[in-house]
Write a protein that holds these residues in place. Sequence first.
Motif: not given
Length: 637
Positions: A286-287, A291-293, A573-575
């Motif tokens: 979710a984090s 970050k992507g948004i 760049y995110g999970f």
Amino acid sequence: MTNKISIYAPVSGDVIALSKVKDDVFSSGMMGEGFGVEPSGEEIKAPVSGTITMIAESKHALGIKTADGLEVLVHMGLDTVQLHGEPFDILVEENAQVEAGQAIAKMSIESIKMANLPTTVLTVITNSQDMLTGFDFEEGTVNGGDAVGTAYVKEQTAAKTKLSYDELADVIIKNVGGEENIKGLIHCITRLRFYLKDEAKANDDVLKNTKGVIDILHAGGQYQVVIGNEVVDVYDAVMKKLPKLQDSDMDTTPVDQSGNAFQRGFNNLIGIITGSMSPVVGVIAASGIIKGILALLTLPQLGSLLSTTSTLYITVSAMADASFYFLPVLVGYSAAKRLGGDPIVAAVIGAFLTYPQIVAWGGKYHTMFAIGGFKFQFLNYTYSIFPMILAAWMAKKLGDWLKKVLPSYLQMIFNPMITILVVSTITIVITGPVIQGLANGIADVINMLVKSSGWIGGLIIGAFYQVLVIFGLHWGVVPLVAQQIAGSGQSALNAIISVTMVSQGAAVLAVAIKSKKSDMKSLGFAAMISAFCGVTEPAIYGINLRYRKVFVSGLIGSGVGGFITGLMHGTMYGFTGSLIGFSSFFNPKNPADLTSFYAFLLSSVVAITVSFIVTWVWGYNDEMEMGKKVTKKATPK
């Protein structure tokens, strides 16, 4: 002389004999006479008239007692206790009077199938041995409320000499090896499930012959005492006599004892990693989306809707960064719960690793001390995983040892004090630097190989990653992805993994659209949504593996998608992966760089197209026979 009582179908569907039910306790008849129904409807009706005597806390079972004394259990689905009541809606209350055919509950067949569990609805007379001279029923298709069977009830039944709940609890505790042999205890709708230190100390024969105990089972690392409808009362009586058990946080996770020593060690290592990471994955995923948004909102192409220096951006970014920054606290707490240690002590050790001064020293590699010419330096452990898992294990072992050697009046203060001091010191001086160095090295090597090999690495990883999911081995990769993102802010490996989720979702989507079977459609669409949201297990275990060509079709699509991702050197760049993770392909440090996002778009479109077409043309048709149900491995988990 006997009385005849009609037993009615609790739900519309196909009536089957108990011997065909996929549960040894029910199929063997040890719970009593009865039948099962493979449901086509979702409304559950009372099979007899009587009083509601029991409603399971997890809502998956009800007990009804008739005026003649029959104790009838209505059990919705198998092993559905683990769903915590989500698929069920109870329409009656305890002690309510019901008539045969009256609606008493509703169940969601789709939800149970999504959990990969049987939906069979059971009707069992649990006191058959005492009350019945016989029981007849017919198999076939019925509507809910139709007469299915006949119970022949003894006209006069002498009451069986029965132990009170307290007396039964004493017998059970004694014959499972005594209080000192019990590590933990839970219960389901019919069984007490003990976690024993040594099952050899339990006396099966005595318990099997105890009135009030139906049978004994050894399964899944548990010593199961089958009680029946009164299990909650017996559980309460046992727990009342074991106050230490109520106040402790026992490790109730079975250890895999199968295979050779290497296999056991590997499986249990993966099990610990899985148990430590699985509660945390959703939060860090979710984090990553947040970050992507944020990166999306700062894109110049969209007019830079949000400035990276604005108060709003910094505040929301802090919300997203918190789970990564304090990851050792989260992982420590979760790992301690998995290992049966003290989660608060582990969380404090994690908090020490992320303490601002320690982080500041770690960023500058501040020297703690030197031996000869070798310097021991502080490291930055924010975003780290593996050092904290080992720290939680050390805290568990040290804490257990201190419980044995310290007087009871010193336990409350000195046990956590010594554990925190010793484990924290060992972690920052020895294990932390070693593990962190290895983890970062492995993560960097994987990233380098994927980037340098390009399409080769993408093709191989894309084609075979979901095979790891079948065996639960993908949990060994998850921490590496997190380590890559923590260390370098990106993961090329995760970009390839992401497209494998999309492919399995596309394959199951093809099945859902092509099939004319209503249950296959509903299960397929639900599994597709799950896969496109980053969870492929419902698709894999529900449909794709059971029709092996569907799974292979997904692998073909993900191989092509991985090839494209590698060829374009896409990274994340995110999970979060799959379609829902699109925002993780925007570079937060350089929002104008859309290379990875374009790689995501192209690889996803191609993977969906290939997987869908191959499944449609070759992988599935309604005439194919579904294979045997494939279940997830007991360990790792």
